[in-house]
Scaffold this motif. Sequence first.
Motif, PDB file in Angstrom:
ATOM      1  N   GLU A  15      51.389  70.352  12.064  1.00  0.00           N
ATOM      2  CA  GLU A  15      52.584  70.335  13.130  1.00  0.00           C
ATOM      3  C   GLU A  15      52.295  68.836  13.827  1.00  0.00           C
ATOM      4  OE1 GLU A  15      51.485  73.565  15.661  1.00  0.00           O
ATOM      5  OE2 GLU A  15      52.328  75.078  14.049  1.00  0.00           O
ATOM      6  N   GLY A  16      51.246  68.270  13.890  1.00  0.00           N
ATOM      7  CA  GLY A  16      51.044  66.983  14.356  1.00  0.00           C
ATOM      8  C   GLY A  16      51.858  65.877  13.750  1.00  0.00           C
ATOM      9  N   LEU A  17      51.365  66.016  12.427  1.00  0.00           N
ATOM     10  CA  LEU A  17      52.114  65.107  11.344  1.00  0.00           C
ATOM     11  C   LEU A  17      53.480  65.003  11.288  1.00  0.00           C
ATOM     12  CD1 LEU A  17      51.628  62.831   9.356  1.00  0.00           C
ATOM     13  CD2 LEU A  17      51.289  64.427   7.689  1.00  0.00           C
ATOM     14  N   GLN A  18      54.127  66.377  11.402  1.00  0.00           N
ATOM     15  CA  GLN A  18      55.584  66.515  11.327  1.00  0.00           C
ATOM     16  C   GLN A  18      55.986  65.966  12.632  1.00  0.00           C
ATOM     17  OE1 GLN A  18      56.838  70.582  10.853  1.00  0.00           O
ATOM     18  NE2 GLN A  18      58.867  69.879  11.249  1.00  0.00           N
ATOM     19  N   LEU A  21      56.224  62.211  12.195  1.00  0.00           N
ATOM     20  CA  LEU A  21      57.149  61.660  11.261  1.00  0.00           C
ATOM     21  C   LEU A  21      58.642  61.629  12.079  1.00  0.00           C
ATOM     22  CD1 LEU A  21      55.996  63.433   8.130  1.00  0.00           C
ATOM     23  CD2 LEU A  21      55.961  61.250   8.372  1.00  0.00           C
ATOM     24  N   THR A  22      58.765  62.639  13.137  1.00  0.00           N
ATOM     25  CA  THR A  22      60.077  62.477  13.487  1.00  0.00           C
ATOM     26  C   THR A  22      59.964  61.293  14.319  1.00  0.00           C
ATOM     27  OG1 THR A  22      59.320  64.112  15.440  1.00  0.00           O
ATOM     28  CG2 THR A  22      60.392  65.089  13.569  1.00  0.00           C
ATOM     29  N   GLN A  23      59.055  60.687  14.837  1.00  0.00           N
ATOM     30  CA  GLN A  23      59.138  59.642  15.825  1.00  0.00           C
ATOM     31  C   GLN A  23      59.173  58.154  15.053  1.00  0.00           C
ATOM     32  OE1 GLN A  23      55.816  60.077  18.558  1.00  0.00           O
ATOM     33  NE2 GLN A  23      56.028  62.236  18.656  1.00  0.00           N
ATOM     34  N   VAL A  24      59.023  58.323  13.606  1.00  0.00           N
ATOM     35  CA  VAL A  24      58.895  56.931  12.928  1.00  0.00           C
ATOM     36  C   VAL A  24      60.181  56.489  13.242  1.00  0.00           C
ATOM     37  CG1 VAL A  24      58.633  55.968  10.905  1.00  0.00           C
ATOM     38  CG2 VAL A  24      57.288  57.714  11.613  1.00  0.00           C
ATOM     39  N   GLN A  25      60.235  55.016  13.483  1.00  0.00           N
ATOM     40  CA  GLN A  25      61.758  54.473  13.582  1.00  0.00           C
ATOM     41  C   GLN A  25      61.984  53.368  12.683  1.00  0.00           C
ATOM     42  OE1 GLN A  25      62.270  53.367  17.711  1.00  0.00           O
ATOM     43  NE2 GLN A  25      62.112  55.574  18.480  1.00  0.00           N
ATOM     44  N   LEU A  81      51.244  55.666  11.228  1.00  0.00           N
ATOM     45  CA  LEU A  81      51.976  56.225  10.203  1.00  0.00           C
ATOM     46  C   LEU A  81      52.841  55.283   9.692  1.00  0.00           C
ATOM     47  CD1 LEU A  81      52.589  58.824   8.504  1.00  0.00           C
ATOM     48  CD2 LEU A  81      53.759  59.427  10.424  1.00  0.00           C
ATOM     49  N   GLU A  82      53.741  54.733  10.513  1.00  0.00           N
ATOM     50  CA  GLU A  82      54.703  53.618   9.982  1.00  0.00           C
ATOM     51  C   GLU A  82      54.179  52.420   8.984  1.00  0.00           C
ATOM     52  OE1 GLU A  82      56.361  52.403  14.099  1.00  0.00           O
ATOM     53  OE2 GLU A  82      58.241  53.684  13.627  1.00  0.00           O
ATOM     54  N   ALA A  83      52.925  52.005   9.603  1.00  0.00           N
ATOM     55  CA  ALA A  83      52.328  51.122   8.780  1.00  0.00           C
ATOM     56  C   ALA A  83      51.997  51.534   7.165  1.00  0.00           C
ATOM     57  CB  ALA A  83      51.220  50.487   9.373  1.00  0.00           C
TER      58      ALA A  83
END
Length: 92
Positions: A15-18, A21-25, A81-83
Amino acid sequence: MKLILYSKPGCHLCEGLQEKLTQVQSVSIDLEIRDITTRDDWFQAYQYEIPVLIWQRDRPDSPPALIPLPRLSPRAGVAQLEALLQKALAAA
């Protein structure tokens, strides 16, 4: 970027990873969530590994490549995560 997240209900790491992922821009993500409890082959493969994040890289003349991405620490932030995602795309 098409991503597959292998998860199961009640998995707080998943759930934390999901949520991250929704916050990646910086990377456009098409996210598919796969519940490992719905198929025995997924359960056998990932029951001790979830969350597992796979990049489904489409190729024009052959089936998509399924590339497992390195597992991040649960404490990693959205920027980390973005990196990771940008690094994967750059290496392609």
